[in-house]
Design a protein around this motif. Structure first.
Motif, mmCIF file in Angstrom:
data_model
loop_
_atom_site.group_PDB
_atom_site.id
_atom_site.type_symbol
_atom_site.label_atom_id
_atom_site.label_comp_id
_atom_site.label_asym_id
_atom_site.label_seq_id
_atom_site.Cartn_x
_atom_site.Cartn_y
_atom_site.Cartn_z
ATOM 1 N N PHE A 1 -28.852 2.243 -18.447
ATOM 2 C CA PHE A 1 -30.096 1.879 -19.157
ATOM 3 C C PHE A 1 -31.180 2.770 -19.117
ATOM 4 C CE2 PHE A 1 -27.797 -2.150 -17.588
ATOM 5 C CZ PHE A 1 -27.569 -2.280 -18.737
ATOM 6 N N GLY A 2 -31.186 3.775 -18.237
ATOM 7 C CA GLY A 2 -32.263 4.946 -18.406
ATOM 8 C C GLY A 2 -32.976 4.669 -17.139
ATOM 9 N N PHE A 3 -33.659 5.682 -16.589
ATOM 10 C CA PHE A 3 -34.409 5.789 -15.482
ATOM 11 C C PHE A 3 -35.956 5.007 -15.748
ATOM 12 C CE2 PHE A 3 -37.854 7.699 -13.048
ATOM 13 C CZ PHE A 3 -37.212 7.994 -11.879
ATOM 14 N N LEU A 4 -36.326 5.033 -16.472
ATOM 15 C CA LEU A 4 -37.649 4.385 -16.903
ATOM 16 C C LEU A 4 -37.574 3.106 -16.928
ATOM 17 C CD1 LEU A 4 -40.249 6.857 -18.732
ATOM 18 C CD2 LEU A 4 -40.381 6.203 -16.229
ATOM 19 N N ALA A 5 -36.516 2.518 -17.292
ATOM 20 C CA ALA A 5 -36.223 0.975 -17.654
ATOM 21 C C ALA A 5 -35.741 0.597 -16.172
ATOM 22 C CB ALA A 5 -35.312 0.894 -18.609
ATOM 23 N N VAL A 6 -35.247 1.008 -15.471
ATOM 24 C CA VAL A 6 -34.390 0.568 -14.264
ATOM 25 C C VAL A 6 -35.217 0.513 -12.931
ATOM 26 C CG1 VAL A 6 -32.447 0.613 -12.707
ATOM 27 C CG2 VAL A 6 -32.400 0.538 -15.325
ATOM 28 N N THR A 7 -35.858 2.009 -12.586
ATOM 29 C CA THR A 7 -36.495 2.435 -11.489
ATOM 30 C C THR A 7 -37.583 1.473 -11.111
ATOM 31 O OG1 THR A 7 -35.951 4.621 -12.065
ATOM 32 C CG2 THR A 7 -37.656 4.348 -10.335
ATOM 33 N N PRO A 8 -38.441 0.975 -11.838
ATOM 34 C CA PRO A 8 -39.420 0.085 -11.408
ATOM 35 C C PRO A 8 -39.076 -1.075 -10.717
ATOM 36 C CG PRO A 8 -40.398 1.118 -13.381
ATOM 37 C CD PRO A 8 -38.929 1.284 -13.345
ATOM 38 N N LEU A 9 -37.804 -1.731 -11.138
ATOM 39 C CA LEU A 9 -37.358 -3.033 -10.587
ATOM 40 C C LEU A 9 -36.616 -2.826 -9.468
ATOM 41 C CD1 LEU A 9 -35.732 -4.391 -14.064
ATOM 42 C CD2 LEU A 9 -37.804 -5.226 -13.111
ATOM 43 N N PHE A 10 -35.739 -1.811 -9.491
ATOM 44 C CA PHE A 10 -35.165 -1.498 -8.153
ATOM 45 C C PHE A 10 -35.957 -0.952 -7.106
ATOM 46 C CE2 PHE A 10 -31.383 -2.036 -10.940
ATOM 47 C CZ PHE A 10 -30.564 -2.802 -10.130
ATOM 48 N N VAL A 11 -37.008 -0.238 -7.363
ATOM 49 C CA VAL A 11 -38.041 0.126 -6.255
ATOM 50 C C VAL A 11 -38.696 -0.864 -5.634
ATOM 51 C CG1 VAL A 11 -39.969 1.510 -5.874
ATOM 52 C CG2 VAL A 11 -38.278 2.482 -7.079
ATOM 53 N N GLY A 12 -38.815 -1.953 -6.574
ATOM 54 C CA GLY A 12 -39.783 -3.132 -6.036
ATOM 55 C C GLY A 12 -38.791 -3.770 -5.321
ATOM 56 N N ALA A 13 -37.525 -4.079 -5.666
ATOM 57 C CA ALA A 13 -36.706 -4.798 -4.630
ATOM 58 C C ALA A 13 -36.460 -4.167 -3.331
ATOM 59 C CB ALA A 13 -35.229 -4.912 -5.689
ATOM 60 N N LEU A 14 -36.229 -2.767 -3.464
ATOM 61 C CA LEU A 14 -35.739 -2.037 -2.122
ATOM 62 C C LEU A 14 -37.247 -2.186 -1.245
ATOM 63 C CD1 LEU A 14 -34.110 1.097 -3.305
ATOM 64 C CD2 LEU A 14 -33.096 -0.995 -1.922
ATOM 65 N N MET A 15 -38.637 -2.137 -1.721
ATOM 66 C CA MET A 15 -39.658 -2.102 -1.135
ATOM 67 C C MET A 15 -39.721 -3.708 -0.398
ATOM 68 S SD MET A 15 -42.544 -0.089 -3.256
ATOM 69 C CE MET A 15 -43.694 -0.118 -1.953
ATOM 70 N N LEU A 16 -39.418 -4.733 -1.242
ATOM 71 C CA LEU A 16 -39.472 -6.031 -0.799
ATOM 72 C C LEU A 16 -38.435 -6.419 0.331
ATOM 73 C CD1 LEU A 16 -40.022 -8.222 -3.902
ATOM 74 C CD2 LEU A 16 -41.728 -7.567 -2.148
#
Length: 139
Positions: free
Chosen positions: A90-105
Motif C-alpha cells: 500500500f505504500g510508505f506514506l499510507a501505512v507508516t503513520p498507523l503502524f508507528v502509532g501502534a508500535l508507540m502505543l
C-alpha cells in the motif's frame, strides 16, 4: 550472563547477515546522487556487529525474561512484520503513520506530543529525506 552473551551473538549474526546478504540483495546500484543507497544501511550493520561483539565479550548485569516481556516483544515483531507487508502493498506514506502509532502505543507511550511526532513528523521527515533529498524511492 548467558542470555547477554546469546543476545550479543545474535546481534553479531544479524549484522553480518545484513551486511553480506540482505543489503547487497536489496539495494540498487546507482551512479548519481551524493550518497550511495547502501551507505547508511552498511554503517548500521557494522555498528550492530561491533556492539554485538562488545555485548558478547563484556556482558554486564543479570538478565531475566518474563512471559509478559516475551509476549510484548512477540507482538512488536508481529506488528513490524505486518507493517513491512502493508508498506510493500500500500505504500510508505499510507501505512507508516498507523503502524508507528501502534508500535508507540504497544511500548507504552502515552504523551500526546510524542505520539503526534511519531505518527506525523517522523514519517514525513523520512519521506522528505529519502524521496526529494536523496532522490530515492520508497515503497
Amino acid at each position: 550472563m548467558l542470555i547477554n552473551r546469546l543476545s550479543g551473538a545474535f546481534i553479531v549474526s544479524l549484522g553480518l547477515l545484513l551486511y553480506f546478504i540482505v543489503i547487497p540483495a536489496h539495494t540498487e546500484i546507482v551512479d548519481y546522487g551524493w550518497m550511495r543507497p547502501q551507505s547508511i544501511p552498511n554503517a548500521c550493520a557494522i555498528l550492530l556487529v561491533f556492539l554485538g561483539i562488545v555485548q558478547t565479550a563484556i556482558p554486564t548485569g543479570a538478565t531475566s525474561v518474563g512471559f509478559s516481556e516475551f509476549l510484548r516483544v512477540s507482538m512488536f515483531a508481529l506488528v513490524t512484520i505486518c507493517a513491512l507487508w502493508a508498506m510493500a502493498n500500500f505504500g510508505f506514506l499510507a501505512v507508516t503513520p498507523l503502524f508507528v502509532g501502534a508500535l508507540m502505543l504497544l511500548v507504552g507511550e502515552q504523551r500526546i506530543g510524542w505520539l503526534l511526532g511519531g505518527v506525523i513528523v517522523l514519517p514525513l521527515a523520512i519521506w522528505l529525506t529519502v524521496v526529494p533529498l536523496l532522490e530515492r524511492t520508497l515503497p
